[in-house]
Design a protein around this motif. Sequence first.
Motif, PDB file in Angstrom:
ATOM      1  N   THR A 231      51.732  26.260   2.658  1.00 44.86           N
ATOM      2  CA  THR A 231      51.319  25.240   3.615  1.00 44.86           C
ATOM      3  C   THR A 231      50.572  25.890   4.769  1.00 44.86           C
ATOM      4  O   THR A 231      50.617  27.109   4.959  1.00 44.86           O
ATOM      5  N   GLU A 232      49.932  25.070   5.541  1.00 41.99           N
ATOM      6  CA  GLU A 232      49.222  25.534   6.730  1.00 41.99           C
ATOM      7  C   GLU A 232      50.244  26.081   7.725  1.00 41.99           C
ATOM      8  O   GLU A 232      51.284  25.470   7.957  1.00 41.99           O
ATOM      9  N   PRO A 233      50.009  27.256   8.293  1.00 46.75           N
ATOM     10  CA  PRO A 233      50.999  27.801   9.228  1.00 46.75           C
ATOM     11  C   PRO A 233      51.127  26.937  10.468  1.00 46.75           C
ATOM     12  O   PRO A 233      50.134  26.426  10.998  1.00 46.75           O
ATOM     13  N   ARG A 234      52.372  26.771  10.891  1.00 47.23           N
ATOM     14  CA  ARG A 234      52.637  25.982  12.096  1.00 47.23           C
ATOM     15  C   ARG A 234      52.545  26.878  13.317  1.00 47.23           C
ATOM     16  O   ARG A 234      53.005  28.019  13.273  1.00 47.23           O
ATOM     17  N   PRO A 235      51.955  26.389  14.391  1.00 44.06           N
ATOM     18  CA  PRO A 235      51.896  27.222  15.601  1.00 44.06           C
ATOM     19  C   PRO A 235      53.307  27.434  16.158  1.00 44.06           C
ATOM     20  O   PRO A 235      54.101  26.513  16.224  1.00 44.06           O
ATOM     21  N   VAL A 236      53.593  28.668  16.515  1.00 41.43           N
ATOM     22  CA  VAL A 236      54.900  28.998  17.057  1.00 41.43           C
ATOM     23  C   VAL A 236      54.779  29.048  18.566  1.00 41.43           C
ATOM     24  O   VAL A 236      53.898  29.706  19.112  1.00 41.43           O
ATOM     25  N   ARG A 237      55.691  28.363  19.216  1.00 38.39           N
ATOM     26  CA  ARG A 237      55.644  28.299  20.678  1.00 38.39           C
ATOM     27  C   ARG A 237      56.774  29.145  21.256  1.00 38.39           C
ATOM     28  O   ARG A 237      57.760  29.442  20.607  1.00 38.39           O
ATOM     29  N   ASN A 238      56.631  29.468  22.500  1.00 37.87           N
ATOM     30  CA  ASN A 238      57.652  30.187  23.265  1.00 37.87           C
ATOM     31  C   ASN A 238      57.994  31.540  22.654  1.00 37.87           C
ATOM     32  O   ASN A 238      59.152  31.904  22.537  1.00 37.87           O
ATOM     33  N   ILE A 239      56.986  32.282  22.260  1.00 34.04           N
ATOM     34  CA  ILE A 239      57.205  33.632  21.766  1.00 34.04           C
ATOM     35  C   ILE A 239      57.163  34.579  22.956  1.00 34.04           C
ATOM     36  O   ILE A 239      56.207  34.587  23.728  1.00 34.04           O
ATOM     37  N   ARG A 240      58.220  35.346  23.099  1.00 34.20           N
ATOM     38  CA  ARG A 240      58.265  36.315  24.180  1.00 34.20           C
ATOM     39  C   ARG A 240      57.985  37.697  23.614  1.00 34.20           C
ATOM     40  O   ARG A 240      58.473  38.051  22.544  1.00 34.20           O
ATOM     41  N   ASP A 241      57.204  38.468  24.333  1.00 34.20           N
ATOM     42  CA  ASP A 241      56.929  39.835  23.913  1.00 34.20           C
ATOM     43  C   ASP A 241      58.198  40.668  24.032  1.00 34.20           C
ATOM     44  O   ASP A 241      58.994  40.500  24.960  1.00 34.20           O
ATOM     45  N   ASN A 242      58.373  41.568  23.069  1.00 40.38           N
ATOM     46  CA  ASN A 242      59.495  42.481  23.122  1.00 40.38           C
ATOM     47  C   ASN A 242      59.193  43.542  24.174  1.00 40.38           C
ATOM     48  O   ASN A 242      58.192  44.250  24.077  1.00 40.38           O
ATOM     49  N   PRO A 243      60.038  43.683  25.189  1.00 40.47           N
ATOM     50  CA  PRO A 243      59.737  44.668  26.243  1.00 40.47           C
ATOM     51  C   PRO A 243      59.792  46.108  25.738  1.00 40.47           C
ATOM     52  O   PRO A 243      59.250  47.000  26.372  1.00 40.47           O
ATOM     53  N   LYS A 244      60.434  46.349  24.586  1.00 36.37           N
ATOM     54  CA  LYS A 244      60.514  47.698  24.041  1.00 36.37           C
ATOM     55  C   LYS A 244      59.315  48.043  23.163  1.00 36.37           C
ATOM     56  O   LYS A 244      59.186  49.171  22.714  1.00 36.37           O
TER      57      LYS A 244
END
Length: 154
Positions: A39-52
């Motif tokens: 299927t068409e990929p769904r946009p992912v929201r609220n992704i936080r960058d890993n500080p490490k």
Amino acid sequence: MSGPVINVTPLIDVLLVLLIIFMCVAPLKPTSFHARIPTEPRPVRNIRDNPKALAVIIRPNRSLVLNNEQNLGTTEDSDKLVERLKAVFAQRVANGDVSESFAEAPDRPFTDKAERTVFIKAPKTLDYGSVARVVDAVKLAGAFPISLQIDKLD
């Protein structure tokens, strides 16, 4: 005196039996192939960058950047990058910063369990040798595992 004569009657019998078996089995084979299309990929929201996360970025002018730190050398002279990565890894070992994903990896070349994952990102126009030199430098600094980051494959 003639040579040995091979009796082919039993061979023909075996051939006929095989023909009958294949004729009976042929209608049982599947006549269609069902494929599941992704299927068409769904946009992912609220992704936080890993500080490490550590990302070595190779700029088009071949200069090296570690996350946001500039002036860490070039693809031809990566000594500053190696020293900086060694310092980061030493600090993580001293702080007891444990890797969540690769600490128990059986092929891990280190006894400590510090996070040592490094991503390398380079422009597609850069030659293979330059990227390979940076991969070698990151490996020399003690990174494990080393991953190539791909954004778009246009």
